[in-house]
Design an enzyme around this catalytic site. Structure first.
Site, PDB file in Angstrom:
ATOM      1  N   GLY A  45       0.822  -1.199   0.000  1.00 55.35           N
ATOM      2  CA  GLY A  45       0.000   0.000   0.000  1.00 55.35           C
ATOM      3  C   GLY A  45       0.855   1.247   0.000  1.00 55.35           C
ATOM      4  N   GLY A  46       0.321   2.311   0.606  1.00 55.14           N
ATOM      5  CA  GLY A  46       1.005   3.590   0.589  1.00 55.14           C
ATOM      6  C   GLY A  46       1.884   3.809   1.802  1.00 55.14           C
TER       7      GLY A  46
ATOM      8  N   ARG B 273       1.903   6.261   4.022  1.00 57.43           N
ATOM      9  CA  ARG B 273       1.243   6.709   5.256  1.00 57.43           C
ATOM     10  C   ARG B 273       0.759   5.515   6.079  1.00 57.43           C
ATOM     11  NH1 ARG B 273      -3.768   7.361   7.004  1.00 57.43           N
ATOM     12  NH2 ARG B 273      -4.649   6.775   4.980  1.00 57.43           N
ATOM     13  N   VAL B 274       0.046   4.603   5.446  1.00 55.05           N
ATOM     14  CA  VAL B 274      -0.451   3.435   6.175  1.00 55.05           C
ATOM     15  C   VAL B 274       0.702   2.499   6.509  1.00 55.05           C
ATOM     16  CG1 VAL B 274      -2.052   1.479   6.116  1.00 55.05           C
ATOM     17  CG2 VAL B 274      -2.695   3.654   5.052  1.00 55.05           C
TER      18      VAL B 274
ATOM     19  N   GLU C 283       5.623  -3.086   0.959  1.00 53.34           N
ATOM     20  CA  GLU C 283       5.703  -2.808  -0.477  1.00 53.34           C
ATOM     21  C   GLU C 283       4.935  -1.518  -0.712  1.00 53.34           C
ATOM     22  OE1 GLU C 283       7.597  -4.484  -2.268  1.00 53.34           O
ATOM     23  OE2 GLU C 283       7.873  -6.359  -1.194  1.00 53.34           O
TER      24      GLU C 283
ATOM     25  N   CYS D  13       1.892   0.596  -8.790  1.00 53.50           N
ATOM     26  CA  CYS D  13       3.022   1.120  -8.018  1.00 53.50           C
ATOM     27  C   CYS D  13       4.319   1.148  -8.805  1.00 53.50           C
ATOM     28  CB  CYS D  13       3.205   0.312  -6.734  1.00 53.50           C
ATOM     29  SG  CYS D  13       3.495  -1.437  -7.010  1.00 53.50           S
TER      30      CYS D  13
END
Length: 504
Positions: A238-239, A241-242, A260, A295
């Site tokens: 994911g991103g 921030r998370v 990742e 991504c």
């Protein structure tokens, strides 16, 4: 079809993976009563809290300690069942992916079903050898009657948190590695791709061993409850921030993580390239897969001022070849996943210092969640579009006087998940590989490095940590245990006190 990679079709057929079918797809049998942690019955929500998460992990840990997941036979059966699940439910999966992202049917087949199936097939071919202890030489004279080996043992109970952009592939690919390594596993699909999440939950419950492999559907509350637990590894895609939230939660239990995360993936384009081929490959790497929501897609291009107009014209031609004169009407492009992401992308285009930089595209339709393939020229480096990962169909092109200056531009930013160079200059290729740090690279194409099973796929720095694919998927979910065997013969006195008696 212009948007589909034909080499992948040949590769799938040659290796014996799924045959693509549009008609007469076998339908799965009626689902049994589902182990739905977030729903009791259809439409009746049941809270999934920390206590339920703890109970789930306890059950999985008990089943892991029973030893059944460590057997070669159990691992093989689960992987074979996943392959059968994919083959028997192609239509159901494709329909769910279309509902979530309007993915074209061939794109769903190649990028989600076939690649997942190929991962299973590779592991089934190699697993027995991977599981065998690796012999290590004992080269000390004092170890002459000893032997040593590395034993790959499963970590235990692992959590996989997957994203919405490839909701089948990026849910199952890590799970396949976890199963191959002999773990029990929970997968938390993204609630944003809710149709695929539901199908995945139902299918896994029907096809695999639910005492060891489970799905938790839900949103922030369910994810938070899971992150409160002690896992033996957490795998998150994911991103950034998370990713920080996941890593902070894991740190409470000293749980290792694989992150990742992505990032701003650059592509340098030299003037000595086959321009038509380069433009076609950039188009495929930016727009022809999930409409830029990937991504490892090209996030921005760097080229020279003199070459930029030729490159833009070549990209214009390839976009028309792929998506027609009006790309907003094309059925070969996924849509933006939801209104929130649509507005985020619109804000990137509408920023004061960016809005006048659009040289191609820019059309949008929020009611259809569609944004046309858009090229922007020489946007400021301090603009939002150059500060955050775009994850959509917008492509800035930056220009430099000397192409070698592009490496400095890339290195001013956090390390990307992927980096690309289009050039026939051998010196530039060498300089690029040696001086640009990225999770992975492809020279004179995009994305292709992720299909080579012998190459690790993962990030570096802010683009992530840990890697998988092929044997790396097995290794990432194993502990490499050092084991030394000694004989009772050949004991040497100098190893024991009193040392002063040794006359060496």
């Amino acid at each position: 079809m212009a948007t589909i990679s034909l080499w992948l079709l040949r590769r799938c057929r040659a290796s014996g993976v799924l045959t693509y079918k549009t008609n007469n797809v076998r339908r799965c049998s009626q689902f049994s009563s589902s182990y739905q942690l977030s729903t009791a019955t259809v439409g009746e929500k049941q809270a999934f809290d920390v206590d339920q998460a703890a109970s789930l992990v306890k059950d999985l840990r008990n089943n892991f300690h029973s030893g059944k997941t460590k057997s070669y036979e159990w691992r093989v059966v689960q992987l074979q069942r996943i392959m059968r699940m994919l083959e028997e439910n192609q239509k159901k999966i494709v329909e769910a992916l279309y509902k979530d992202l309007a993915k074209p049917e061939p794109e769903s087949f190649f990028w989600e079903i076939s690649i997942t199936n190929a991962s299973c097939k590779l592991i089934l071919e190699q697993l027995k050898g991977w599981m065998m202890p690796e012999k290590v030489q004992t080269n000390s004279a004092t170890m002459s009657l000893s032997s040593a080996e590395i034993v790959s043992e499963p970590l235990g109970v692992v959590l996989v948190i997957s994203p919405w952009n490839f909701p089948l592939l990026l849910s199952l690919d890590p799970v396949i590695g976890a199963i191959a390594a002999g773990n029990t596993v929970v997968v938390k699909p993204s609630e944003i791709s809710s149709a695929t999440s539901s199908v995945l939950s139902n299918l896994l419950e029907e096809y695999v061993d639910n005492s060891a492999i489970r799905v938790v559907e839900g949103s922030v509350a369910e994810t938070s409850a899971l992150l409160e637990q002690k896992w033996d590894k957490i795998f998150f895609t994911g991103g950034e921030r998370v990713g920080r939230i996941v890593m902070a939660a894991a740190a409470k239990h000293l749980t290792p993580v694989v992150l990742e995360l992505g990032g701003k993936c650059p592509a340098i384009v030299d003037s000595n390239v086959d321009l038509q081929v380069a433009a076609r490959r950039i188009t495929a790497g930016k727009w022809a897969c999930n409409n830029g929501q990937i991504c490892i897609g090209v996030d921005y291009i760097i080229t020279t001022k003199e070459f930029a107009p030729k490159l833009i014209e070549a990209l214009r031609n390839e976009l028309e070849a792929c998506f027609g004169k009006d790309p907003m009407e094309s059925k070969d492009r996924s849509r933006i996943v939801n209104s929130s992401h649509f507005k985020r992308l619109a804000n990137l285009m509408d920023e004061d210092k960016v809005s006048d930089k659009i040289v191609l595209g820019g059309q949008r339709d929020e009611s259809q969640l569609q944004i046309a393939p858009t090229i922007l020229l020489n946007v400021p480096e301090d603009s939002l579009i150059m500060q955050e990962e775009i994850f959509g169909p917008l492509l800035p092109i930056l220009t430099v006087e000397n192409l070698e200056d592009s490496i400095e531009v890339i290195n001013r930013k956090p390390k990307p998940l992927a980096a690309y160079l289009f050039s026939d200059d051998e010196q530039l290729k060498t300089k690029f590989v040696q001086n640009v740090s990225a999770g992975g690279m492809t020279i004179n194409d995009t994305r292709r490095h992720v299909f080579v099973s012998g190459l690790p796929f993962g990030g570096v720095g802010k683009s992530g940590m840990g890697s998988y694919h092929g044997k790396f998927s097995f290794d990432i979910f194993c502990h490499k245990k050092a084991v030394l065997y000694r004989s009772f013969a050949g004991d040497d006195k100098m190893s024991y006190p009193p040392y002063h008696t040794y006359k060496g």
